[in-house]
Design an enzyme around this catalytic site. Structure first.
Site, PDB file in Angstrom:
ATOM      1  N   CYS A  88       4.017  -5.979  16.029  1.00 19.88           N
ATOM      2  CA  CYS A  88       3.077  -5.017  17.350  1.00 19.88           C
ATOM      3  C   CYS A  88       2.072  -5.205  17.395  1.00 19.88           C
ATOM      4  O   CYS A  88       1.662  -5.316  15.975  1.00 19.88           O
ATOM      5  CB  CYS A  88       3.049  -3.485  16.980  1.00 19.88           C
ATOM      6  SG  CYS A  88       5.094  -3.458  16.638  1.00 19.88           S
TER       7      CYS A  88
ATOM      8  N   GLU B 224       0.748  -1.598  -0.045  1.00 15.84           N
ATOM      9  CA  GLU B 224       0.108  -0.057   0.063  1.00 15.84           C
ATOM     10  C   GLU B 224       1.048   1.130   0.403  1.00 15.84           C
ATOM     11  O   GLU B 224       2.131   1.526   1.269  1.00 15.84           O
ATOM     12  CB  GLU B 224      -0.763   0.112   1.195  1.00 15.84           C
ATOM     13  CG  GLU B 224      -2.054  -0.776   1.260  1.00 15.84           C
ATOM     14  CD  GLU B 224      -2.423  -1.024   2.739  1.00 15.84           C
ATOM     15  OE1 GLU B 224      -2.276  -0.129   3.269  1.00 15.84           O
ATOM     16  OE2 GLU B 224      -3.093  -2.083   3.114  1.00 15.84           O
TER      17      GLU B 224
ATOM     18  N   CYS C 143       5.613  -7.671   7.640  1.00 19.78           N
ATOM     19  CA  CYS C 143       6.467  -6.781   9.252  1.00 19.78           C
ATOM     20  C   CYS C 143       6.794  -8.207   9.616  1.00 19.78           C
ATOM     21  O   CYS C 143       6.012  -8.424   9.910  1.00 19.78           O
ATOM     22  CB  CYS C 143       5.433  -5.539   9.442  1.00 19.78           C
ATOM     23  SG  CYS C 143       6.961  -5.708  10.757  1.00 19.78           S
TER      24      CYS C 143
ATOM     25  N   CYS D 227      -1.236  -3.995  14.801  1.00 22.11           N
ATOM     26  CA  CYS D 227      -0.955  -3.328  13.826  1.00 22.11           C
ATOM     27  C   CYS D 227      -1.032  -4.354  12.488  1.00 22.11           C
ATOM     28  O   CYS D 227      -0.777  -5.677  12.772  1.00 22.11           O
ATOM     29  CB  CYS D 227       0.634  -3.208  13.223  1.00 22.11           C
ATOM     30  SG  CYS D 227       0.828  -2.739  12.067  1.00 22.11           S
TER      31      CYS D 227
ATOM     32  N   CYS E 263       2.964   8.488   1.747  1.00 23.85           N
ATOM     33  CA  CYS E 263       3.344   7.189   2.778  1.00 23.85           C
ATOM     34  C   CYS E 263       3.779   5.954   2.225  1.00 23.85           C
ATOM     35  O   CYS E 263       2.494   5.526   1.249  1.00 23.85           O
ATOM     36  CB  CYS E 263       1.888   7.346   4.060  1.00 23.85           C
ATOM     37  SG  CYS E 263       2.497   6.402   5.360  1.00 23.85           S
TER      38      CYS E 263
ATOM     39  N   CYS F  93      -2.944   1.715   7.925  1.00 21.16           N
ATOM     40  CA  CYS F  93      -1.936   0.939   6.669  1.00 21.16           C
ATOM     41  C   CYS F  93      -2.004  -0.661   7.021  1.00 21.16           C
ATOM     42  O   CYS F  93      -1.824  -0.731   7.971  1.00 21.16           O
ATOM     43  CB  CYS F  93      -0.926   1.537   7.339  1.00 21.16           C
ATOM     44  SG  CYS F  93      -0.224   1.753   5.591  1.00 21.16           S
TER      45      CYS F  93
HETATM   46  N1  SAH Z   1       7.483  -0.422  11.499  1.00 23.68           N
HETATM   47  C1  SAH Z   1       7.325   1.450  11.729  1.00 23.68           C
HETATM   48  C2  SAH Z   1       7.067   2.404  10.076  1.00 23.68           C
HETATM   49  C3  SAH Z   1       5.204   2.121   9.708  1.00 23.68           C
HETATM   50  S1  SAH Z   1       4.269   1.570  10.666  1.00 23.68           S
HETATM   51  C4  SAH Z   1       6.529   1.614  12.175  1.00 23.68           C
HETATM   52  O1  SAH Z   1       6.695   0.744  13.338  1.00 23.68           O
HETATM   53  O2  SAH Z   1       6.732   2.880  12.602  1.00 23.68           O
HETATM   54  C5  SAH Z   1       3.491   3.318  10.566  1.00 23.68           C
HETATM   55  C6  SAH Z   1       3.210   4.212  12.483  1.00 23.68           C
HETATM   56  O3  SAH Z   1       1.938   3.363  12.554  1.00 23.68           O
HETATM   57  C7  SAH Z   1       3.890   3.125  13.501  1.00 23.68           C
HETATM   58  O4  SAH Z   1       4.090   4.452  14.236  1.00 23.68           O
HETATM   59  C8  SAH Z   1       2.898   2.333  13.892  1.00 23.68           C
HETATM   60  O5  SAH Z   1       2.956   2.337  14.916  1.00 23.68           O
HETATM   61  C9  SAH Z   1       1.625   2.964  13.218  1.00 23.68           C
HETATM   62  N2  SAH Z   1       0.508   2.518  13.692  1.00 23.68           N
HETATM   63  C10 SAH Z   1       0.058   0.888  12.961  1.00 23.68           C
HETATM   64  N3  SAH Z   1      -1.098   0.636  13.205  1.00 23.68           N
HETATM   65  C11 SAH Z   1      -2.030   1.764  13.375  1.00 23.68           C
HETATM   66  C12 SAH Z   1      -2.826   1.805  13.894  1.00 23.68           C
HETATM   67  N4  SAH Z   1      -4.069   0.631  13.972  1.00 23.68           N
HETATM   68  N5  SAH Z   1      -3.979   3.113  13.691  1.00 23.68           N
HETATM   69  C13 SAH Z   1      -3.064   4.250  14.150  1.00 23.68           C
HETATM   70  N6  SAH Z   1      -1.080   4.368  14.279  1.00 23.68           N
HETATM   71  C14 SAH Z   1      -0.839   2.946  13.467  1.00 23.68           C
HETATM   72 FE1  SF4 Z   2       5.930  -3.004  11.699  1.00 23.05          FE
HETATM   73 FE2  SF4 Z   2       3.230  -2.197  12.137  1.00 23.05          FE
HETATM   74 FE3  SF4 Z   2       5.390  -2.547  14.268  1.00 23.05          FE
HETATM   75 FE4  SF4 Z   2       5.793  -0.864  11.888  1.00 23.05          FE
HETATM   76  S1  SF4 Z   2       3.704  -0.977  13.499  1.00 23.05           S
HETATM   77  S2  SF4 Z   2       7.359  -2.085  13.024  1.00 23.05           S
HETATM   78  S3  SF4 Z   2       4.732  -2.389  10.826  1.00 23.05           S
HETATM   79  S4  SF4 Z   2       3.926  -3.702  13.308  1.00 23.05           S
END
Ligand code: SAH
Ligand code: SF4
Length: 337
Positions: free
Chosen positions: A79, A47, A75, A82, A68, A315
C-alpha cells in the site's frame, strides 16, 4: 539437556522455540501507547504496540490493554502510504512468534514492576489475570496472507488452556483478501473483522492499494457480506484520511452507502506521516467535515483524535528506521541504545 537423545534435541531445536523475541528498543511512557521493537532469531525486526484503554477508540472504558500484533516481517501488499510494505515481504511469522509477542510484553511489564520476578510470570495457561485483554492484528504484515499460522496462534491465545482471551476481543484487520475473508467466515471462532478500506470507489482504492486490482471492491464487499451472514457480527471499515487523496467530501457518500449495505461502523484515522513518503494528514477542519458528512448520512462513525503523533507513530516505521541505522553503522556499535 544432554540426557535427551541428540536426535530428539535436534528436532526440538528445529521445531520449537522458547523466548524467541529479544527487545531491541521501546518507545513511549507507561500509561501511553508503547511501541516494542523485537529481534527474532534470524535477526529480523518486528513491532508490537501496547495501547492502554482508550474509550474514544474502542468503545469501552476499563483497565484494558490492547496489544497490536505483527504477523509478517514486512508486507508484500505495498500500500502506497504504509511503512510496513516499503521493502516488501521478508517472511511469515511462525505461530510461536505471534503468540510470543503477547507473552514478551507481559513479561516486560512484570519485570518493570519487580525486576526479580522477570520471567517467572505471565506464563500462558497459568490462569492468572493477563495484562493484555484485547488483541488487534494490525501490526506489520497482512494477517490473512499468513492464514494458517495466524489462526493457530489465535486459537492458542483464545483457548481456556492457553491465553484465555475471548475471540470477540480479538480483531483481525485485512487490506481486503476476499477469498481468505470467506475462509475466516467459515471458521467457528467469532473474531472481529476490520477492513482497511481507505477508499470507497475502485478509482481511489486503485491509486493507493495495489490489492484492489486483484480483489476489487465488488468482490471485497461481497466477501464481507458472506462474513457477516455467517457470523452475524458487525464489520469495521478503517479509513485513514490522507490529504488530497481520499479526503474529498464527495468520497463520503459512497463510503456511507457501503457502510449502510453492510451495517458497518466506520473508523476514521488521520494519516500518520511516514518518513520519506509524500503523504500528509488533512487539516483538522477537513477531518471534522468528513466526519460530519458521514454522520449526516446516518453512518456510525468515530474519528481518532489522538494528540501529538510522533515521527514513529505509524506501524513499521520504527523497524524501518532501525534497519536503516543498522545498515549504516558497524555491528554492535551501540547505535541503538
Ligand atoms: N495489513 C493489514 C493489517 C496491518 S496494517 C491491513 O492493511 O489492514 C493496520 C492498519 O494501519 C491498516 O488499516 C493500515 O492501512 C493502517 N496504516 C498503515 N500505514 C498507516 C499510516 N501511515 N497512518 C495511519 N494508518 C496506517
Ligand atoms: Fe501491508 Fe501496510 Fe498494506 Fe497492511 S497497509 S496490507 S501492512 S502494506
Amino acid at each position: 539437556m544432554t540426557n535427551l537423545p541428540k536426535a530428539l534435541r535436534d528436532r526440538l531445536q528445529a521445531e520449537y522455540g522458547l523466548r524467541t523475541l529479544e527487545l531491541v528498543r521501546k518507545q513511549g511512557a507507561r500509561d501511553t501507547t508503547q511501541k516494542f521493537l523485537w529481534r527474532l532469531a534470524d535477526q529480523s525486526l518486528i513491532e508490537s504496540v501496547l495501547i492502554p484503554a482508550n474509550p474514544a477508540l474502542y468503545g469501552e472504558a476499563s483497565d484494558r490493554h490492547t496489544l497490536c500484533v505483527s504477523t509478517q516481517v514486512g508486507c508484500a501488499y505495498g500500500c502506497k502510504f504504509c511503512a510496513s510494505g516499503l521493502e516488501g515481504l521478508k517472511r511469515n511469522l511462525g505461530v510461536e512468534e505471534i503468540v510470543e509477542q503477547v507473552l514478551a510484553v507481559e513479561r516486560w511489564n512484570e519485570s518493570e514492576k519487580d525486576p526479580a520476578a522477570a520471567g517467572a510470570v505471565a506464563a500462558i495457561g497459568s490462569g492468572e489475570r493477563r495484562l493484555i485483554t484485547n488483541i488487534v492484528i494490525m501490526g506489520m504484515g497482512e494477517p490473512l496472507a499468513n492464514y494458517d499460522n495466524l489462526l493457530k496462534a489465535l486459537r492458542i491465545l483464545n483457548a481456556p488452556w492457553g491465553g484465555g482471551i475471548g475471540a470477540r476481543k480479538i480483531t483481525i484487520s485485512t487490506s481486503g483478501l476476499a477469498p481468505q475473508i470467506r475462509k475466516l467466515a467459515d471458521d467457528p471462532l467469532q473474531f472481529r473483522l476490520a477492513i482497511s478500506l481507505h477508499g470507497a470507489t475502485d478509482e481511489t482504492r486503485n491509486k493507493i492499494m495495489p490489492v484492489n486490482r486483484k480483489y476489487p471492491l465488488g468482490e471485497l464487499i461481497s466477501a464481507c457480506e458472506y462474513y457477516q451472514r455467517h457470523k452475524g457480527r458487525m464489520i469495521t471499515f478503517e479509513y485513514i484520511l490522507i490529504a488530497g487523496v481520499n479526503d474529498d467530501l464527495r468520497e463520503a457518500q459512497p463510503l456511507a452507502l457501503l457502510a449502510r449495505r453492510l451495517n458497518a461502523k466506520v473508523n476514521l484515522i488521520p494519516y500518520n506521516h511516514v518518513e520519506g513518503l509524500p503523504w500528509e494528514r488533512p487539516p483538522e477542519e477537513k477531518l471534522e467535515a468528513f466526519l460530519a458528512a458521514l454522520e449526516k448520512e446516518g453512518t456510525n462513525t468515530t474519528l481518532r483524535r489522538e494528540k501529538g503523533h510522533d515521527v514513529d507513530a505509524a506501524c513499521g516505521q520504527l523497524r524501518l528506521r532501525t534497519e536503516r541505522q543498522l545498515a549504516g553503522s558497524a555491528p554492535h556499535s551501540g547505535a541503538l541504545s
